[in-house]
Write an enzyme that holds these catalytic residues in place. Structure first.
Site, PDB file in Angstrom:
ATOM      1  N   ARG A   1       0.357  -1.434  -0.124  1.00 58.23           N
ATOM      2  CA  ARG A   1      -0.219  -0.139  -0.178  1.00 58.23           C
ATOM      3  C   ARG A   1       0.663   1.450   0.305  1.00 58.23           C
ATOM      4  O   ARG A   1       1.720   1.207   1.194  1.00 58.23           O
ATOM      5  CB  ARG A   1      -1.220   0.141   1.389  1.00 58.23           C
ATOM      6  CG  ARG A   1      -2.506   0.841   1.437  1.00 58.23           C
ATOM      7  CD  ARG A   1      -1.570   2.134   1.846  1.00 58.23           C
ATOM      8  NE  ARG A   1      -2.025   2.848   2.489  1.00 58.23           N
ATOM      9  CZ  ARG A   1      -1.689   4.310   3.470  1.00 58.23           C
ATOM     10  NH1 ARG A   1      -1.009   4.782   3.469  1.00 58.23           N
ATOM     11  NH2 ARG A   1      -3.024   6.081   3.621  1.00 58.23           N
TER      12      ARG A   1
ATOM     13  N   ASP B   1       1.745   4.888  -0.325  1.00 60.23           N
ATOM     14  CA  ASP B   1       1.794   6.412   1.392  1.00 60.23           C
ATOM     15  C   ASP B   1       0.942   6.894   0.463  1.00 60.23           C
ATOM     16  O   ASP B   1       2.226   7.624  -0.524  1.00 60.23           O
ATOM     17  CB  ASP B   1       2.393   6.268   2.118  1.00 60.23           C
ATOM     18  CG  ASP B   1       2.267   7.233   2.740  1.00 60.23           C
ATOM     19  OD1 ASP B   1       0.120   7.365   3.570  1.00 60.23           O
ATOM     20  OD2 ASP B   1       2.352   8.284   3.063  1.00 60.23           O
ATOM     21  N   ALA B   2       0.170   7.862   0.467  1.00 60.40           N
ATOM     22  CA  ALA B   2      -0.557   9.237  -0.333  1.00 60.40           C
ATOM     23  C   ALA B   2       0.701   9.680  -1.130  1.00 60.40           C
ATOM     24  O   ALA B   2       1.691  10.644  -1.628  1.00 60.40           O
ATOM     25  CB  ALA B   2       0.068  10.528   0.670  1.00 60.40           C
TER      26      ALA B   2
ATOM     27  N   HIS C   1      -0.452  11.550  -4.002  1.00 58.40           N
ATOM     28  CA  HIS C   1      -0.155  12.796  -4.564  1.00 58.40           C
ATOM     29  C   HIS C   1       1.408  13.315  -3.658  1.00 58.40           C
ATOM     30  O   HIS C   1       1.149  14.500  -4.140  1.00 58.40           O
ATOM     31  CB  HIS C   1      -1.235  13.473  -3.491  1.00 58.40           C
ATOM     32  CG  HIS C   1      -1.798  13.538  -2.852  1.00 58.40           C
ATOM     33  ND1 HIS C   1      -2.146  11.692  -1.519  1.00 58.40           N
ATOM     34  CD2 HIS C   1      -1.363  13.870  -1.238  1.00 58.40           C
ATOM     35  CE1 HIS C   1      -3.254  11.993  -0.330  1.00 58.40           C
ATOM     36  NE2 HIS C   1      -1.706  13.345  -0.569  1.00 58.40           N
TER      37      HIS C   1
ATOM     38  N   GLU D   1      -2.934   5.036  -2.198  1.00 58.21           N
ATOM     39  CA  GLU D   1      -3.996   5.952  -1.119  1.00 58.21           C
ATOM     40  C   GLU D   1      -2.693   7.527  -1.930  1.00 58.21           C
ATOM     41  O   GLU D   1      -2.491   7.963  -2.467  1.00 58.21           O
ATOM     42  CB  GLU D   1      -3.044   6.306   0.166  1.00 58.21           C
ATOM     43  CG  GLU D   1      -4.312   7.213   0.654  1.00 58.21           C
ATOM     44  CD  GLU D   1      -3.039   8.394   2.330  1.00 58.21           C
ATOM     45  OE1 GLU D   1      -4.165   8.924   2.908  1.00 58.21           O
ATOM     46  OE2 GLU D   1      -2.049   7.969   2.380  1.00 58.21           O
TER      47      GLU D   1
ATOM     48  N   ASP E   1     -13.690   9.887  -0.391  1.00 57.00           N
ATOM     49  CA  ASP E   1     -15.237  10.488  -1.313  1.00 57.00           C
ATOM     50  C   ASP E   1     -15.962   9.447  -0.698  1.00 57.00           C
ATOM     51  O   ASP E   1     -17.073  10.309  -0.423  1.00 57.00           O
ATOM     52  CB  ASP E   1     -15.016  10.521  -2.349  1.00 57.00           C
ATOM     53  CG  ASP E   1     -14.770  12.204  -2.808  1.00 57.00           C
ATOM     54  OD1 ASP E   1     -13.617  12.258  -2.718  1.00 57.00           O
ATOM     55  OD2 ASP E   1     -14.745  12.344  -3.788  1.00 57.00           O
TER      56      ASP E   1
ATOM     57  N   HIS F   1      -6.577   4.541   9.069  1.00 57.40           N
ATOM     58  CA  HIS F   1      -5.931   5.132  11.096  1.00 57.40           C
ATOM     59  C   HIS F   1      -6.003   6.904  10.614  1.00 57.40           C
ATOM     60  O   HIS F   1      -6.020   7.163  11.889  1.00 57.40           O
ATOM     61  CB  HIS F   1      -4.701   4.720  10.557  1.00 57.40           C
ATOM     62  CG  HIS F   1      -3.771   4.822   9.702  1.00 57.40           C
ATOM     63  ND1 HIS F   1      -4.170   4.485   8.180  1.00 57.40           N
ATOM     64  CD2 HIS F   1      -2.990   5.998   9.132  1.00 57.40           C
ATOM     65  CE1 HIS F   1      -3.069   5.034   7.687  1.00 57.40           C
ATOM     66  NE2 HIS F   1      -2.800   6.455   8.273  1.00 57.40           N
TER      67      HIS F   1
ATOM     68  N   GLN G   1      -7.985   8.698   9.138  1.00 57.10           N
ATOM     69  CA  GLN G   1      -9.861   9.459   9.753  1.00 57.10           C
ATOM     70  C   GLN G   1     -10.148   9.498  10.778  1.00 57.10           C
ATOM     71  O   GLN G   1     -11.033  10.030  11.676  1.00 57.10           O
ATOM     72  CB  GLN G   1     -11.350   8.400   9.042  1.00 57.10           C
ATOM     73  CG  GLN G   1     -10.796   8.652   7.490  1.00 57.10           C
ATOM     74  CD  GLN G   1     -10.595  10.556   6.603  1.00 57.10           C
ATOM     75  OE1 GLN G   1     -11.076  11.128   7.584  1.00 57.10           O
ATOM     76  NE2 GLN G   1      -9.934  10.439   5.465  1.00 57.10           N
ATOM     77  N   VAL G   2      -9.463   8.675  11.439  1.00 59.76           N
ATOM     78  CA  VAL G   2     -10.075   8.137  13.102  1.00 59.76           C
ATOM     79  C   VAL G   2      -8.260   9.500  13.925  1.00 59.76           C
ATOM     80  O   VAL G   2      -8.971   9.890  15.499  1.00 59.76           O
ATOM     81  CB  VAL G   2      -9.932   7.042  13.366  1.00 59.76           C
ATOM     82  CG1 VAL G   2      -9.801   6.933  15.595  1.00 59.76           C
ATOM     83  CG2 VAL G   2     -10.848   6.346  12.795  1.00 59.76           C
TER      84      VAL G   2
END
Length: 554
Positions: A250, A252-253, A255, A283, A304, A371, A373-374
């Site tokens: 995965r 990470d980010a 962007h 992501e 979204d 992780h 969003q919390v």
């Protein structure tokens, strides 16, 4: 053979480091005199030494400074300590995994179990297989400062976190997971490097002078010297996927990955992973299908979907939630994947995203918690403490039985109420002060990220709500009846219906009436009738129902 680091071959260990900024370099092994290394015309230093397995070592520069290996496999004394030679010639059985079939469980090794290490995860693998998920996604394990942290401030891409159990601990976890049919996905960070223990710039142009991220310096993917930096990253991809036989990564980010080379580094990562029979999930907050269509990434996260559901059921409208909050947003997410797919975003003050145009929903990962969003909430609250149980069940049903790839966040399946906060363990007082002030200013986090108690408070309590756990297990068992694309998605004033060939889901978020033109018997639900008849108008209260007109799931 590896391009970077120290690797054991027979009775010898090969040391190789890219350090074009230096003209001379010595290998300093514990208990031995420094050993001069040969240099080639690309700035690689190398030497072969016998009988040094498990020995600590550093690199000694021209000015007498000592630094750990940028490609260290193990940092037993932390990010500022010496590296250690470790034999990673592992034999890890593989597992055949299709991205389309994934049901992912995201976990943080340090807070998932009381032990807080890889063995603690191993001890819960039977629980996870019984739950019904078929993949675990582990937050980053590349060596980060101290004993506790999220892992996104790692500085040694090849070294497995010492406090988790090091490389042997990760190997054992993958072996045990694969023996149970569980795929293992590792979260890796190629967009930036953490601040503490970061000595890369002492060796060469590993880091970019052109671009910056909000989290720290980024890798040099397209400037002078970038050929070797790209090799450094791609070799790291190969290391994780072959040495530990991980099933996927995965990223990470993405962007925050800047690359204007003719072939983007993400495309190279995807091509290499595919050549090894592995997959890559990214992501991204770009809402751009080119992540899949051009870069070749197998799937990408969809914030979204989370934002649409979260804002609607909680009523929150702060920050990026200001762009969401209507049931129409959830409907659009089901139909079009991205809510913002070329639409104007008030939060961003610009048009955002692009249409998906025919890509399979199985190329997108959705969730109602993760992780970020919390943990990026000031108090780290989970959805279980923000909404009533009926809404919680409805949200769970919508995403687990969606046509997308569902991802659970550890503990949500049994209604965990303990927070998941941001925590660090920096030794540098200045960094500790900066992160403490930054989290309070930007996220409203009053609990000290550096405090041991903040970390302890973020551990799963394992106080299982059996009703919630049972509901999740049944949802996951029904996942096999979900089609790749829904037949239709309808919404009313307080309800939404997602219809597939074999099952259909009706979620109600308040009192309403709905006419369902399909009959079916209740497979699983709360506050819904046992049977629906065609063209029958039913009065709804808050709840959810999963129905079928066939003899399945009973």
């Amino acid at each position: 053979m590896s391009e970077f680091g120290a690797w054991v071959s027979g009775n010898h260990t090969n040391f190789r480091v890219w350090a074009p900024y230096l003209q001379t370099l010595k290998l300093k092994l514990a208990g031995r005199d420094p050993i001069p290394m040969e240099r080639d015309d690309r700035g690689y230093f190398f030497v072969k030494v016998g009988g040094v397995e498990d020995r600590l070592y550093t690199y000694l520069t021209e000015d007498g400074s000592e630094f750990p290996d940028p490609a260290s496999r193990y940092q037993p004394q932390g990010v500022n300590g010496p590296s250690q030679v470790v034999n990673t010639n592992f034999d890890v059985p593989g597992l055949k995994t299709k991205v389309d079939d994934l049901i992912i469980y995201e976990l943080h090794v340090g807070t998932f179990s009381p032990r807080g290490d890889f063995q603690g995860v191993v001890e819960r693998l039977d629980y996870l297989t019984d739950l019904g998920v078929n993949a675990i996604e582990i937050m980053p394990v590349a060596q980060f400062p101290g004993k506790r942290g999220w892992g996104y401030d790692g500085v040694y891409l090849y070294a497995v976190q010492e406090s988790y159990g090091g490389p042997c601990g990760l190997r054992d976890l993958v072996v045990e997971a694969h023996s149970r049919g569980l795929a293992v996905i590792l979260d890796v960070v190629y967009n930036h490097v953490g601040p503490e223990g970061n000595y890369l710039s002492k060796f060469g142009p590993y880091l970019s002078n052109r671009y910056v991220t909000p989290w720290g310096p980024t890798f040099n993917y397209d400037d002078r010297g970038s050929d070797e930096v790209r090799k450094f990253i791609l070799e790291n991809v190969r290391y994780w996927l072959t040495t530990f036989n991980l099933d996927g990564l995965r990223l990470d980010a993405i962007h925050g990955i800047f690359d204007f080379s003719p072939k983007h580094i993400l495309k190279e990562i995807a091509d290499l992973s595919h050549s090894l029979g592995k997959f890559v999930i990214a992501e991204s907050d770009l809402n751009d299908p080119k992540v899949i269509t051009e870069y070749g990434v197998d799937a990408q996260w969809v914030d979204d979907f989370h934002h649409a559901v979260h804002a609607y059921v909680t009523g929150e409208r702060n920050s990026y939630y200001s762009d969401f909050g209507r049931l129409e947003d959830i409907e659009k997410a089901f139909k079009d994947v991205f809510v913002y797919d070329g639409r104007y975003s008030k939060h961003r003050e610009k048009t955002h995203g692009a249409p998906v145009r025919g890509l399979s929903p199985r190329r997108f990962v959705v969730y109602i918690q993760n992780h970020d969003q919390v943990g990026n909430r000031g108090k780290g609250e989970r959805l279980s403490v923000l909404v009533q149980r009926t809404k919680y069940f409805a949200c769970a049903a919508l995403y687990i039985l969606s046509p997308f790839i569902p991802m659970l966040f550890m503990g949500e399946e049994y209604g965990e109420t303990a927070p998941f906060l941001f925590f660090t363990d920096y030794s540098d007082p200045g960094l500790a002060k900066a992160v403490r002030e930054g989290r309070l200013r930007d996220n409203g986090q009053e609990s000290d990220p550096q405090s041991e108690q903040t970390f302890q408070n973020s551990k799963l309590t394992w106080k299982v709500d059996e009703e919630v756990l049972s509901f999740y297990k049944k949802l996951i068992s029904l996942r096999k009846y979900v089609d790749e694309r829904p037949k239709r998605v309808l919404k009313g004033d307080n309800w939404i219906l997602v219809e597939m060939d074999r099952i259909f889901v009706v979620a109600s978020f308040g009192r309403s009436t709905v006419e369902v033109d399909r009959e079916g018997k209740l497979l699983l639900g709360i506050n819904f009738p046992e049977e629906l008849k065609r063209r029958e108008t039913i009065a709804l209260q808050e709840g959810v129902g999963i129905y079928s007109d066939r003899e399945i799931g009973r």
